[in-house]
Design an enzyme around this catalytic site. Structure first.
Site, PDB file in Angstrom:
ATOM      1  N   GLU A  24      11.968  11.129   1.642  1.00 28.58           N
ATOM      2  CA  GLU A  24      11.457   9.796   1.960  1.00 28.58           C
ATOM      3  C   GLU A  24      12.559   8.759   1.809  1.00 28.58           C
ATOM      4  OE1 GLU A  24       9.450   7.469  -1.203  1.00 28.58           O
ATOM      5  OE2 GLU A  24       8.902   9.420  -2.005  1.00 28.58           O
ATOM      6  N   LYS A  85       7.416  -1.177   4.154  1.00 27.95           N
ATOM      7  CA  LYS A  85       7.040   0.045   3.452  1.00 27.95           C
ATOM      8  C   LYS A  85       5.961   0.714   4.297  1.00 27.95           C
ATOM      9  CE  LYS A  85       5.670   1.576  -1.185  1.00 27.95           C
ATOM     10  NZ  LYS A  85       5.254   1.101  -2.532  1.00 27.95           N
ATOM     11  N   VAL A 105       5.300   8.637   1.104  1.00 32.56           N
ATOM     12  CA  VAL A 105       4.954  10.054   1.173  1.00 32.56           C
ATOM     13  C   VAL A 105       4.180  10.352   2.456  1.00 32.56           C
ATOM     14  CG1 VAL A 105       3.541  11.873   0.120  1.00 32.56           C
ATOM     15  CG2 VAL A 105       5.053  10.482  -1.307  1.00 32.56           C
ATOM     16  N   ASP A 137      -8.558   0.925  -4.618  1.00 34.83           N
ATOM     17  CA  ASP A 137      -7.135   1.091  -4.341  1.00 34.83           C
ATOM     18  C   ASP A 137      -6.758   2.566  -4.486  1.00 34.83           C
ATOM     19  OD1 ASP A 137      -4.450   0.833  -3.958  1.00 34.83           O
ATOM     20  OD2 ASP A 137      -4.127  -0.697  -5.503  1.00 34.83           O
ATOM     21  N   SER A 139      -4.296   5.610  -2.629  1.00 34.31           N
ATOM     22  CA  SER A 139      -3.167   5.822  -1.723  1.00 34.31           C
ATOM     23  C   SER A 139      -3.549   6.685  -0.526  1.00 34.31           C
ATOM     24  CB  SER A 139      -2.028   6.500  -2.488  1.00 34.31           C
ATOM     25  OG  SER A 139      -0.995   6.890  -1.605  1.00 34.31           O
ATOM     26  N   ALA A 140      -2.938   6.353   0.608  1.00 32.64           N
ATOM     27  CA  ALA A 140      -3.102   7.170   1.821  1.00 32.64           C
ATOM     28  C   ALA A 140      -2.454   8.540   1.679  1.00 32.64           C
ATOM     29  CB  ALA A 140      -2.498   6.431   3.016  1.00 32.64           C
ATOM     30  N   ASP A 141      -1.615   8.708   0.657  1.00 37.11           N
ATOM     31  CA  ASP A 141      -0.960  10.007   0.460  1.00 37.11           C
ATOM     32  C   ASP A 141      -1.971  11.134   0.306  1.00 37.11           C
ATOM     33  OD1 ASP A 141       1.319   8.451   0.389  1.00 37.11           O
ATOM     34  OD2 ASP A 141       1.768   8.830  -1.726  1.00 37.11           O
ATOM     35  N   LYS A 158       2.316   9.747  -9.734  1.00 39.77           N
ATOM     36  CA  LYS A 158       2.962   8.771 -10.610  1.00 39.77           C
ATOM     37  C   LYS A 158       2.078   8.506 -11.837  1.00 39.77           C
ATOM     38  CE  LYS A 158       5.576   6.491  -6.946  1.00 39.77           C
ATOM     39  NZ  LYS A 158       5.090   7.260  -5.777  1.00 39.77           N
TER      40      LYS A 158
END
Length: 304
Positions: A24, A85, A105, A137, A139-141, A158
């Site tokens: 990335e 981003k 990611v 909230d 993440s799209a990951d 994380k």
């Protein structure tokens, strides 16, 4: 047509059918200051080459999707201002409008799949943020892992995230969570956690075989390989817990939300650990890159 530009090194590896590892670019543009960001990116690329594979750092520059960056491009990206981003929602728009953006990611997985690169090394994936039951909230990951067939090597999610909820969502989405060489899922800066791993594999060959079996069975999505940070480089979870709690409280008191949360938390934890978190971050990314190279080589060997 998708405007894709391969670096000379990546183009040669593709032509020869050699093993490739995607990387990335947000770690370059949003993770560290210049020149440490470029120095770290070069170290990670060198680790992959030393292991016998070819690195392919991915970014969008002036409306072109770059798979592999030439040295001058990497240097320019490391010094660029106001770099977007990019995730699944905005990577196509960035390319279509001639923009420049670093891939998260999710976006890196998309680009890697377009370029037929089956393995991707990162630091840690995104996931369910603390308080997501009210902020939503997430993440799209996580959804990317469920739909794009790339094996992702990370030191877990994380540690600033709600880790149990993150891994519960991955389980619900049917994403294999494979701990490398241990029975628990690592917690990013910490090698150990109290979360049992659903799956364990001890060799790159096993991971490559599982990747190929998913494809043979027509199963969507990729695999998450959770690779523990070397113990010599880790920050124990007990040491980190109060520091993370303090950073989270400060973010809430300042009404920091959405995409601003992660950079704030990582920056504050860097300050509270006197830079130890960044040192650990570099160590775990390099460790993940080496394992990803082994997996990519195993996949190439099995294709012969």
């Amino acid at each position: 047509m998708i405007p894709i530009q391969y670096s000379a090194e990546v183009a040669a590896a593709r032509a020869a059918g050699g093993p490739l590892v995607a990387l990335e670019s947000t770690i370059i543009t949003h993770g560290m200051p210049f020149p440490q960001n470029v120095e770290t990116a070069r170290l990670v690329e060198a680790d992959i080459r030393a292991a016998g594979a070819t690195p392919a750092t991915i970014a969008v520059m002036d409306g072109t999707l770059h798979v592999g960056l030439e040295p001058d491009q990497l240097e320019a990206l490391g010094q660029a201002d106001k770099v977007a981003k990019l995730s699944r929602a905005d990577i196509a728009a960035c390319i279509a409008t001639g923009g420049t953006g670093a891939t998260t990611v999710a976006a890196t997985m998309i680009a890697a799949h377009l370029a037929d690169i089956p393995v991707f090394a990162t630091g840690g994936i995104g996931g369910v943020h603390q308080g997501a039951e009210t902020s939503f909230d997430i993440s799209a990951d996580l959804h990317e892992l469920a739909q794009t067939p790339v094996t992702v090597v990370a030191a877990g999610a994380k540690a600033i995230l709600d880790l149990p909820k993150t891994f519960e969502v991955l389980e619900t989405l049917g994403v294999p969570m494979i701990a490398f060489g241990q029975d628990v899922i690592p917690a990013f800066w910490s090698a150990q956690s109290d979360m049992a791993a659903p799956l364990r594999m001890d060799t790159a060959t096993q991971i490559a075989q599982a990747h190929k079996m998913r494809a043979a069975m027509g199963l969507s999505g990729g695999q998450l390989i959770t690779n523990p940070i070397p113990t010599a480089d880790e920050i124990p979870a007990a040491t980190l817990a109060p520091i993370i709690d303090q950073a989270l409280r400060e973010a809430e008191s300042r009404n920091i939300s959405a995409k601003a949360v992660t950079p704030f938390l990582l920056g504050r934890i860097f300050e509270l650990t006197d830079g130890q978190s960044l040192t650990a971050n570099i160590a775990l990314v390099r460790n993940n890159a080496r394992l990803a190279a082994e997996i990519s080589i195993a996949l190439a060997d099995q294709a012969e």
